[in-house]
Structures are given as structure tokens and as C-alpha cells.
Design an enzyme around this catalytic site. Structure first.
Site, PDB file in Angstrom:
ATOM      1  N   GLN A  93      27.608  31.792  41.177  1.00  0.00           N
ATOM      2  CA  GLN A  93      28.652  31.281  40.299  1.00  0.00           C
ATOM      3  C   GLN A  93      28.432  29.818  39.919  1.00  0.00           C
ATOM      4  O   GLN A  93      29.225  29.245  39.170  1.00  0.00           O
ATOM      5  CB  GLN A  93      30.020  31.430  40.981  1.00  0.00           C
ATOM      6  CG  GLN A  93      30.397  32.862  41.271  1.00  0.00           C
ATOM      7  CD  GLN A  93      31.620  32.974  42.157  1.00  0.00           C
ATOM      8  OE1 GLN A  93      32.290  31.991  42.469  1.00  0.00           O
ATOM      9  NE2 GLN A  93      31.932  34.192  42.594  1.00  0.00           N
TER      10      GLN A  93
ATOM     11  N   HIS B  15      32.426  29.993  44.439  1.00  0.00           N
ATOM     12  CA  HIS B  15      33.739  29.343  44.412  1.00  0.00           C
ATOM     13  C   HIS B  15      33.675  27.825  44.232  1.00  0.00           C
ATOM     14  O   HIS B  15      34.155  27.060  45.067  1.00  0.00           O
ATOM     15  CB  HIS B  15      34.526  29.679  45.681  1.00  0.00           C
ATOM     16  CG  HIS B  15      34.802  31.137  45.871  1.00  0.00           C
ATOM     17  ND1 HIS B  15      35.587  31.618  46.881  1.00  0.00           N
ATOM     18  CD2 HIS B  15      34.382  32.237  45.190  1.00  0.00           C
ATOM     19  CE1 HIS B  15      35.641  32.938  46.814  1.00  0.00           C
ATOM     20  NE2 HIS B  15      34.903  33.334  45.779  1.00  0.00           N
TER      21      HIS B  15
ATOM     22  N   GLU C 211      46.653  34.776  40.828  1.00  0.00           N
ATOM     23  CA  GLU C 211      47.910  34.042  40.693  1.00  0.00           C
ATOM     24  C   GLU C 211      47.934  33.111  39.476  1.00  0.00           C
ATOM     25  O   GLU C 211      46.909  32.545  39.089  1.00  0.00           O
ATOM     26  CB  GLU C 211      48.130  33.170  41.935  1.00  0.00           C
ATOM     27  CG  GLU C 211      48.236  33.945  43.230  1.00  0.00           C
ATOM     28  CD  GLU C 211      48.379  33.045  44.444  1.00  0.00           C
ATOM     29  OE1 GLU C 211      48.603  33.585  45.542  1.00  0.00           O
ATOM     30  OE2 GLU C 211      48.278  31.807  44.292  1.00  0.00           O
TER      31      GLU C 211
ATOM     32  N   TYR D  85      49.500  25.850  48.440  1.00  0.00           N
ATOM     33  CA  TYR D  85      49.610  27.123  47.734  1.00  0.00           C
ATOM     34  C   TYR D  85      49.124  28.313  48.564  1.00  0.00           C
ATOM     35  O   TYR D  85      49.007  29.419  48.032  1.00  0.00           O
ATOM     36  CB  TYR D  85      48.912  27.017  46.376  1.00  0.00           C
ATOM     37  CG  TYR D  85      49.716  26.100  45.483  1.00  0.00           C
ATOM     38  CD1 TYR D  85      50.729  26.587  44.683  1.00  0.00           C
ATOM     39  CD2 TYR D  85      49.525  24.720  45.540  1.00  0.00           C
ATOM     40  CE1 TYR D  85      51.523  25.751  43.929  1.00  0.00           C
ATOM     41  CE2 TYR D  85      50.313  23.865  44.783  1.00  0.00           C
ATOM     42  CZ  TYR D  85      51.307  24.389  43.982  1.00  0.00           C
ATOM     43  OH  TYR D  85      52.107  23.549  43.248  1.00  0.00           O
TER      44      TYR D  85
END
Length: 381
Positions: free
Chosen positions: A95, A159, A252, A262
Site C-alpha cells: 500500500q 496502513h 467508519e 476513536y
């Protein structure tokens, strides 16, 4: 639409326009009319052949900058793609790569013609999400400056985040993913992983950040407990909205506030990829709940607020792109809550990586593939 001689002629004319534009290397109509509750719209392809594009930055002169994950920065003019020199070295494994783009809020003023970019920076101990800025001169980036790199390098590939958004106070928000290997890092305020950062235009930590000068957290952190935010926008009212990848379902939409937790990975609606069992608990004290849970495996990337006279019925709404779902969703907000949603696209463009509104009022999307494209949404007339 009822088929009449008039409508048939209109369809043929639009098709012919698309063929002519494609032959000239300019725009091509790829969807003549898509119905929606407030506005029917058309999709125009402005460029193709982009290799896994990640972000688009519309320039004031009508050109576009598009980052490609493998580490190239494209300058697009009239459908023609030119690649720029002076791009930083990136780790394009998994990624990683060249990621988000953002223009300085006063871009156009010669003193503020900065282009900000995030990327996965290689190092001896792995990779880190980094921020830099440079200026555009001819076919190259010049005056390149690295402004920030997360404090802990780790195994490459997963990520990184990484989106940018300017606040009205002139500070820059930057997301950093949890880096995928140790999710618990997102709960450690002494680690940049799994957070939203708030920086000055030169990459420093503002003195009024929630943990500035406090040993309990790093100066740059604005929020934490965020798994992997790939959609970020500061709305007209100053609210900060973020689209966040969960694991298996539970993606989300969060309303980001200073100092807030969060939840990832202790409080989430997500499930484990292997077992399918819940990760943590759905909610807990001291943790902010999501304002919206995207249905199914949405895989969010790209988020924009509509403030355009071309789409008056969408004003104030959010548009959220989806990767695996190949969807574009419209989210209707009222007083900081999501009160309605509408599916605008599903599969027409493939994986949607970025969603932007340009200064011209049109909406722009990037499709994520080895032959990706830059698209414009315009009202169907």
C-alpha cells in the site's frame, strides 16, 4: 428516459463527441446520464493510462497533478500526461508509495506556491509516512523540503494513511495509519501510528495541540485510535470528517475532535479477517463512536464536501469513495449527524481512490487500477 427521435439524436451527438474527444486526447463522455435523487449527472474522462493513481490536485490554471503510487507525479493538461522530475524516493511495496497531494491554501501567490505531498519513506528500519513540499517549475518539482516523518519506522507495505486537509486556521491535518502489524500502536499517544496529526505549514507542532508539552502524548497528535484514514475533509463549518478503513466490515465515518480516542482496536464494529469474530467491543466509555458505519465491505478512500453551484441539491453533503465496493456515496449531514445516504455510483468506474471538488465547482474522481483514469462529474443537461 423515454426514447424519442430528439433523445436518440442527443445520444448519438454525445457519443460522437466522446469519440472525437478521445481521438484528440482530450475529454471523453463515458456515462451520458446517471440518475440521482437531487441531480442527474454525466461522467467525463479527462485522462487515462494512470498507474494506480492515488490523489488529484486541480491547479488554478485548469491543469491537474496526479500522484501514482509507484512514485510518479503526473501533470495533466488537455488529456496529455507528463511525468515530473524531482519526486522523492518512495517505498512502493504493498500500500506504500507516493500518496496524497494538497495545495497551500494561498496557492497562486508566488510566496505560497507550495505543493504538499505524503509518501512512504524508506529507511534502515523499514518505512515511515512522511510529509514534504515543493514547487512546480516547468516539468519538475523544485525547492523540495521534507517537513515531517513519523517517529517510528516499521515493516513496509501496510496502513500508511495518508490524507491531508487544511484547517481554516492555516494548520495542516495529516493522517497516519496504524501500520498494520501491531494495531495496539493506535492506542499509544507516544507513537504517531494510528492518528490524525496537526502541523504548521512548515511541519512543526502547533503549541495548542492537545498533547503539546505533555509527556503523555506526542506534540503532533490531534486524535488517536484511528486504524487507517484514507478520506479527510474540513467542512465549511470547520468540522473535520474522516473515512476510516476497519478490518472485516465496520468501516467508519468519524467526526474528528482534538484529543479524542476513536477506539481502534479496543472499540470497533469490525471483525477479524481470519476468524470472523468481533474485534474488541462495539463501544466503550471514553471512546468516540463513529457517526456512520458504512454498509458491508465499503473500503473507503477519498472524501469531499460539495459546495458547488453546479450541484445545489448536494450542497453541504459529503461524497465518499469506495475501493473494493466500487461505490460513490452521498451522505447528507444535519447538525453533525448523518441523516441520509444515497448510492451515486457502483461499478461504473471501478475502485474509487480519490474524490475532490475543484475550485471550478466540478467534482473529480480517480479510479485505482493499472490503467486508472481521472474523471469529472458534471450536471446532465
Amino acid at each position: 428516459m423515454k426514447v424519442t427521435v430528439k433523445n436518440l439524436c442527443r445520444r448519438l451527438a454525445l457519443t460522437a463527441l466522446g469519440f472525437v474527444a478521445a481521438a484528440a486526447g482530450a475529454s471523453e463522455v463515458v456515462e451520458q446520464k446517471i440518475d440521482s435523487a437531487a441531480h442527474d449527472f454525466r461522467i467525463v474522462r479527462l485522462a487515462s493510462g494512470l498507474h494506480h493513481p492515488w490523489a488529484v490536485a486541480p491547479l488554478p490554471d485548469g491543469r491537474f497533478l496526479v500522484s501514482e503510487r509507484r512514485g510518479r507525479l503526473a501533470l495533466i493538461e488537455d488529456g496529455q500526461v507528463k511525468y515530473l522530475d524531482g519526486v522523492p524516493q518512495v517505498s512502493a511495496l504493498g500500500q506504500g508509495g507516493l500518496l496524497d497531494l494538497a495545495l497551500h491554501p494561498q496557492y497562486g501567490d508566488s510566496h505560497h506556491d507550495w505543493i504538499y505531498m505524503t509518501y512512504s519513506k524508506p529507511g534502515e528500519k523499514g518505512t515511515a509516512t512522511a510529509l514534504a513540499r515543493a514547487k512546480l517549475k516547468g516539468a519538475a518539482l523544485v525547492e523540495f523540503e521534507e517537513l515531517f516523518a513519523q517517529d517510528r519506522y516499521s515493516h513496509p507495505g501496510r496502513h500508511y494513511g495518508s490524507r491531508l486537509a487544511w484547517r481554516g486556521d492555516g494548520t495542516l491535518l495529516m493522517t497516519v495509519g496504524d501500520r498494520g502489524v501491531t494495531p495496539e500502536r493506535a492506542q499509544d499517544r507516544r507513537d504517531h501510528a494510528g492518528s490524525v496529526l496537526r502541523l504548521t505549514a512548515t511541519g512543526a507542532a502547533p503549541a495548542d495541540n492537545p498533547f503539546a508539552g505533555d509527556e503523555s502524548g506526542l506534540d503532533e497528535i490531534y486524535s488517536f485510535g484511528n486504524r487507517n484514514i484514507q478520506g479527510l475533509v474540513v467542512a465549511d463549518d470547520g468540522r473535520i470528517w474522516a473515512s476510516e478503513h476497519a478490518a472485516l466490515t465496520g468501516d467508519e465515518l468519524n467526526l474528528i475532535e482534538a484529543g479524542a480516542n476513536y477506539g481502534w482496536p479496543v472499540a470497533t464494529r469490525s471483525k477479524d479477517y481470519g476468524s470472523g469474530q468481533p474485534i474488541g467491543v462495539p463501544s466503550m466509555p471514553g471512546v468516540r463512536d463513529a457517526k456512520h458505519i458504512y454498509s458491508g465491505r465499503f473500503a473507503p478512500s477519498g472524501l469531499a464536501q460539495v459546495d458547488s453551484n453546479y450541484f445545489p441539491g448536494w450542497k453541504g453533503n459529503l461524497l465518499a469513495g469506495g475501493l473494493g465496493s466500487e461505490k460513490l456515496l452521498r451522505l447528507v449531514l444535519r447538525d453533525g449527524e448523518v441523516v441520509d445516504t444515497e448510492e451515486l455510483l457502483e461499478g461504473e468506474l471501478g475502485r474509487i481512490r480519490d474524490v475532490r471538488q475543484g475550485a471550478d465547482g466540478y467534482l473529480y474522481l480517480l479510479s485505482d487500477s493499472s490503467d486508472g483514469g481521472l474523471y469529472r462529474l458534471v450536471p446532465a443537461q
